[in-house]
Motif scaffolding. Structure first.
Motif, PDB file in Angstrom:
ATOM      1  N   SER A  87      -8.074 -39.010  52.648  1.00  0.00           N
ATOM      2  CA  SER A  87      -7.705 -39.017  51.230  1.00  0.00           C
ATOM      3  C   SER A  87      -8.928 -39.236  50.338  1.00  0.00           C
ATOM      4  O   SER A  87      -9.278 -40.365  49.988  1.00  0.00           O
ATOM      5  CB  SER A  87      -6.660 -40.092  50.947  1.00  0.00           C
ATOM      6  N   GLU A  88      -9.550 -38.142  49.974  1.00  0.00           N
ATOM      7  CA  GLU A  88     -10.685 -38.211  49.066  1.00  0.00           C
ATOM      8  C   GLU A  88     -10.272 -38.798  47.712  1.00  0.00           C
ATOM      9  O   GLU A  88     -11.027 -39.536  47.080  1.00  0.00           O
ATOM     10  CB  GLU A  88     -11.284 -36.815  48.890  1.00  0.00           C
ATOM     11  N   SER A  89      -9.039 -38.513  47.298  1.00  0.00           N
ATOM     12  CA  SER A  89      -8.581 -39.005  45.990  1.00  0.00           C
ATOM     13  C   SER A  89      -8.440 -40.531  45.972  1.00  0.00           C
ATOM     14  O   SER A  89      -8.752 -41.165  44.962  1.00  0.00           O
ATOM     15  CB  SER A  89      -7.267 -38.336  45.589  1.00  0.00           C
ATOM     16  N   VAL A  90      -8.007 -41.136  47.062  1.00  0.00           N
ATOM     17  CA  VAL A  90      -7.934 -42.596  47.111  1.00  0.00           C
ATOM     18  C   VAL A  90      -9.343 -43.183  47.060  1.00  0.00           C
ATOM     19  O   VAL A  90      -9.595 -44.149  46.328  1.00  0.00           O
ATOM     20  CB  VAL A  90      -7.174 -43.082  48.367  1.00  0.00           C
ATOM     21  N   LEU A  91     -10.277 -42.601  47.797  1.00  0.00           N
ATOM     22  CA  LEU A  91     -11.649 -43.096  47.775  1.00  0.00           C
ATOM     23  C   LEU A  91     -12.272 -42.968  46.386  1.00  0.00           C
ATOM     24  O   LEU A  91     -12.961 -43.876  45.923  1.00  0.00           O
ATOM     25  CB  LEU A  91     -12.503 -42.358  48.818  1.00  0.00           C
ATOM     26  N   LYS A  92     -12.001 -41.856  45.705  1.00  0.00           N
ATOM     27  CA  LYS A  92     -12.502 -41.687  44.337  1.00  0.00           C
ATOM     28  C   LYS A  92     -11.882 -42.716  43.395  1.00  0.00           C
ATOM     29  O   LYS A  92     -12.555 -43.244  42.509  1.00  0.00           O
ATOM     30  CB  LYS A  92     -12.227 -40.270  43.837  1.00  0.00           C
ATOM     31  N   SER A  93     -10.601 -43.023  43.582  1.00  0.00           N
ATOM     32  CA  SER A  93      -9.940 -44.034  42.753  1.00  0.00           C
ATOM     33  C   SER A  93     -10.561 -45.410  42.959  1.00  0.00           C
ATOM     34  O   SER A  93     -10.681 -46.188  42.012  1.00  0.00           O
ATOM     35  CB  SER A  93      -8.444 -44.101  43.078  1.00  0.00           C
ATOM     36  N   LEU A  94     -10.936 -45.718  44.189  1.00  0.00           N
ATOM     37  CA  LEU A  94     -11.553 -47.013  44.465  1.00  0.00           C
ATOM     38  C   LEU A  94     -12.942 -47.120  43.838  1.00  0.00           C
ATOM     39  O   LEU A  94     -13.379 -48.216  43.479  1.00  0.00           O
ATOM     40  CB  LEU A  94     -11.652 -47.245  45.975  1.00  0.00           C
ATOM     41  N   LYS A  95     -13.639 -46.005  43.670  1.00  0.00           N
ATOM     42  CA  LYS A  95     -14.962 -45.994  43.032  1.00  0.00           C
ATOM     43  C   LYS A  95     -14.879 -46.014  41.511  1.00  0.00           C
ATOM     44  O   LYS A  95     -15.832 -46.384  40.836  1.00  0.00           O
ATOM     45  CB  LYS A  95     -15.740 -44.737  43.449  1.00  0.00           C
ATOM     46  N   SER A  96     -13.758 -45.591  40.988  1.00  0.00           N
ATOM     47  CA  SER A  96     -13.621 -45.450  39.547  1.00  0.00           C
ATOM     48  C   SER A  96     -13.641 -46.806  38.838  1.00  0.00           C
ATOM     49  O   SER A  96     -13.076 -47.781  39.331  1.00  0.00           O
ATOM     50  CB  SER A  96     -12.299 -44.736  39.231  1.00  0.00           C
ATOM     51  N   PRO A  97     -14.263 -46.873  37.656  1.00  0.00           N
ATOM     52  CA  PRO A  97     -14.237 -48.118  36.892  1.00  0.00           C
ATOM     53  C   PRO A  97     -12.848 -48.412  36.293  1.00  0.00           C
ATOM     54  O   PRO A  97     -12.569 -49.539  35.920  1.00  0.00           O
ATOM     55  CB  PRO A  97     -15.279 -47.894  35.792  1.00  0.00           C
ATOM     56  N   ARG A  98     -11.996 -47.372  36.261  1.00  0.00           N
ATOM     57  CA  ARG A  98     -10.635 -47.547  35.739  1.00  0.00           C
ATOM     58  C   ARG A  98      -9.647 -47.525  36.899  1.00  0.00           C
ATOM     59  O   ARG A  98      -9.540 -46.549  37.620  1.00  0.00           O
ATOM     60  CB  ARG A  98     -10.279 -46.421  34.772  1.00  0.00           C
ATOM     61  N   ILE A  99      -8.917 -48.615  37.057  1.00  0.00           N
ATOM     62  CA  ILE A  99      -7.899 -48.685  38.100  1.00  0.00           C
ATOM     63  C   ILE A  99      -6.571 -48.344  37.448  1.00  0.00           C
ATOM     64  O   ILE A  99      -6.165 -48.972  36.464  1.00  0.00           O
ATOM     65  CB  ILE A  99      -7.880 -50.070  38.752  1.00  0.00           C
ATOM     66  N   THR A 100      -5.899 -47.335  37.999  1.00  0.00           N
ATOM     67  CA  THR A 100      -4.709 -46.807  37.329  1.00  0.00           C
ATOM     68  C   THR A 100      -3.396 -47.108  38.040  1.00  0.00           C
ATOM     69  O   THR A 100      -2.325 -46.854  37.483  1.00  0.00           O
ATOM     70  CB  THR A 100      -4.822 -45.275  37.162  1.00  0.00           C
ATOM     71  N   THR A 101      -3.443 -47.636  39.264  1.00  0.00           N
ATOM     72  CA  THR A 101      -2.189 -47.960  39.961  1.00  0.00           C
ATOM     73  C   THR A 101      -2.262 -49.363  40.542  1.00  0.00           C
ATOM     74  O   THR A 101      -3.349 -49.884  40.847  1.00  0.00           O
ATOM     75  CB  THR A 101      -1.878 -46.977  41.117  1.00  0.00           C
TER      76      THR A 101
END
Length: 133
Positions: A87-101
């Motif tokens: 899941s590349e999208s989960v890894l990108k979410s973990l790197k993001s400065p904005r947590i959305t979930t």
């Protein structure tokens, strides 16, 4: 102390975690993990999610569940933990400065907590790209 004793005492305990999530339209949504280490039999876990959840959520839940298992096993020594996910999208979410979930927030928080004891690496493996045969 011999050089061999020094190597044994300073070498890190290695743990490999493989995770995956899936969704079958209108039938099921789930995440699963397998934890491998040289000193124990593999540990397998899964979680069934509600049908309104997405594959993204099942992928994140599988990683979270595996890390909770590590957290709740107090006798694990400081370790090198590698988590393999497609899941590349989960890894990108973990790197993001904005947590959305909420799940990503819990996952991020747990990673920070566990990293005080363990060295954790998240590794993206493109889906369906590896063959064991």
């Amino acid at each position: 102390m011999s050089k061999l004793d020094t190597l044994i005492n300073t070498s890190a305990f290695k743990i490999n975690i493989f995770t995956d999530g899936s969704k079958v339209k209108d039938k099921s949504c789930s995440g699963a993990y397998v934890i491998y280490s040289l000193s124990a039999v593999p540990i397998v876990g899964n979680i069934k999610l509600q049908l309104n959840n997405s594959v993204y959520q099942s992928e994140a839940a599988a990683i979270l569940l595996a890390l909770k298992h590590i957290q709740l096993t107090p006798d694990i020594p400081p370790s090198e933990i590698t988590i393999y996910t497609d899941s590349e999208s989960v890894l990108k979410s973990l790197k993001s400065p904005r947590i959305t979930t909420e799940t990503i927030l819990k996952l991020h928080t747990l990673l920070v907590e566990l990293s005080s004891k363990h060295r954790i690496t998240l590794c993206w493996v493109p889906g369906h790209s590896l063959s064991l045969i």
